[in-house]
Design an enzyme around this catalytic site. Sequence first.
Site, mmCIF file in Angstrom:
data_model
loop_
_atom_site.group_PDB
_atom_site.id
_atom_site.type_symbol
_atom_site.label_atom_id
_atom_site.label_comp_id
_atom_site.label_asym_id
_atom_site.label_seq_id
_atom_site.Cartn_x
_atom_site.Cartn_y
_atom_site.Cartn_z
ATOM 1 N N SER A 349 0.857 -1.200 -0.066
ATOM 2 C CA SER A 349 -0.020 0.043 0.074
ATOM 3 C C SER A 349 0.931 1.164 -0.065
ATOM 4 O O SER A 349 1.611 1.480 -0.876
ATOM 5 C CB SER A 349 -0.886 -0.073 1.151
ATOM 6 N N ASP A 469 -8.655 -5.800 -5.130
ATOM 7 C CA ASP A 469 -8.087 -4.678 -4.524
ATOM 8 C C ASP A 469 -8.716 -3.506 -5.031
ATOM 9 O O ASP A 469 -8.653 -2.997 -5.982
ATOM 10 C CB ASP A 469 -6.676 -4.645 -4.727
ATOM 11 N N HIS A 499 -6.609 -6.308 -0.646
ATOM 12 C CA HIS A 499 -5.464 -5.578 -0.270
ATOM 13 C C HIS A 499 -4.800 -6.444 0.826
ATOM 14 O O HIS A 499 -4.681 -5.984 1.975
ATOM 15 C CB HIS A 499 -5.983 -4.181 0.123
#
Length: 761
Positions: A349, A469, A499
């Site tokens: 991320s 995601d 994610h």
Amino acid sequence: MRYNQLSYIPTSLETAVAELQALGFAVQQEQAPKESFAIFLRKLFFHFQDTDYPLSHMIATKELDLLSFLASDEALTKEVFDLVALQVLGFIPAVDFTDTQDFIQKIGFPIVFDSQQLLLNLHQLLATRQKSGVTLIDSLVSQGLLPMDNCYHYFNGKALATFDTTSLIREVVYVEAPLDTDQDGQLDLIKVNIIRPKASTAIPSMMTASPYHQGINETANDKKLHRMEGELSPKAPRRITVEPTDFQPLATKPSRLPVNECQETFSHISSYTLNDYFLARGFANLYVSGVGTAGSTGFMTSGDYAQIESFKAVIDWLNGRATAYTSHKRDYQIKADWSNGLVATTGKSYLGTMSTGLATTGVDGLAVIIAEAAISSWYDYYRENGLVCSPGGYPGEDLDVLTELTYSRNLLPGDYLRHNDHYQELLSQQSQALDRQSGDYNQFWHDRNYLPQADRIKCEVVYTHGLQDWNVKPRQVYNIFNALPDSLGKHLFLHHGEHVYMHNWQSIDFREAMNALLCQKMLGQNNGFTLPTIIWQDNQKEQTWKELTAFGGHSKRQIALGEDHVLIDNHYGEEDFKRYGKDFRAFKAELFEGKANQAVIDILLEEDLPINGQACLKLKLKSSENKGILSAQLLDYGKKKRFGDLPAILELDSIDNGQQFAREALKELPFKDSPYRVVTKGVLNLQHRSGLLTIEDIPNDQWISITFHLQPTIYHMAKGDTLRVVLYTTDFEHTIRDNSNYALTLDLEQSYLLIPTDEEE
């Protein structure tokens, strides 16, 4: 379990024998195969003085235990080898399997028995994963096969866990960055937490650039969240223009201060287990949060090249090009004399995003990035096609909200007292610059777009991304991967989770593949390892991965949408509007049940459909007002087995990342019955129907043509499956919640769906 073995490096018989002997397996090329087999097996049980005992608890055939077989005149056959190898790897006869050869086929067992090449078979067996998720050799080393002597030991081109994790060096340094982001007249200092083994040689580093790592301010974050309810405002027609990003670091000079040892240590910092894995194998671990975080100075600039420069300065220090101090007093400098200058970055991320940004600087010393679920353009994270678009699961978040979350200097009361007033001024400027009112691309977002700098990347690149995601959406990795120079070593793992990390999944040897790659790039091991370009998780089969050559097919298949005119109302009754606003998950559930305002088109596939790339809706429509949002989702519709979004725990603490160090759970995406699966989706401001940088009027009640690219994916559907197209206006998870009374009318006969495929032309 099914094997997808990427990390094993085929080797010569001479090398295999030498590596086996170096580990204490007293095998010789001149030995009879069965003799070598017995020597190998007895060494596996090095904890036992009486190795007859564990051998007697294994079986070689349905009639003979292993000890009896080794003492007999029975020949070593494929059937015996396979049955014993499965047990060595943790599979239990009559529990995990009954028919050995059927099970071998089912799990894709990677070793093909050859009595004339048995030593090569045994070499590969050591490098093969057990049911528990660790290779056999790693399991043996974790039990003490080799001492923790703080020296490098390799097997099959990969480093083994021989560095002492019970006696690590933990130190803090403050790197001077060529920045003054808080405008206080001093160059910003960047806090670096270092964990490293006591090695006698220079070692490489794993660096995680994590703005979260020094703490997060959830209270400030929650107060800053933006209200999603409001009206979509029509925009004046224009062409958006931006200038090239022009970040210039400040000048610095080599320090003449005296050199000292570390003056600050720490006992614990939350770690990333992939880093832990490499720490036990002789790689330092660095955790850096960058400007505007607790222990550092500066302002949280959130995603721009000033923030990236604060991480780049650390790589410069590791290579002797920047200064680090022992404390904020700046009275002593400290050298990274333990470092060989080579760095791999890790993390998911925001962390992976900083890896991409760092790579686009072309900084010397950055050898590899392992970027998971990484952002390549911050506009595409918080906006989409001219609309404010919240990341999946976080309605109301924007970049200034993220700034509040990560500006952890305000968690230190003294820093808050001295700097908060100025911080609020800078934050206010940031809130204005991101232009939440229009949702347009502008210079602020262009300065946080790494794609124009992709040609500056020169390190090896590894990306992982979930095709489910909807936080960091697949377009992020699609765009950066396809923008990379062809001359680069570039690799992409695409899975069907959301994610999430994937290094501890049972079905793929990701950790070991990274070990082989990093040993090659950072420790000078000429191991011949080659990682495929794209490794894609097959959505039609459990625990199956395939090698592909491209993300984005060159062929197109046109699919008709129907013959009718359909009407999509935007307006909801007050009760439903409030209910959906309070719980966007209720909206999603009812959307997929056909209960929301929507048009649904079901397409029964008459042949297989291998989707690869960005599906595109070519639509003819009109709006009853001079504005409009169009949202779309494609579903694989109908009950069948599909992957879940989140990996499930198969076994707790089964993975040892060293020698009894940093254990973690073995996981895998579940494969189970479900009523549908989102294949892809997207949202569009109809004023941007010709492109992101072009704003056009929407004439009331007049037909217009639009081109609407959905998020890219790779997803295979079979003949007889149903592809469902769902079209609607407001998306309560992502877009502004505009409840005004307008409607869209679609002419399906003049509309179609264009699907990119990986078929040959």
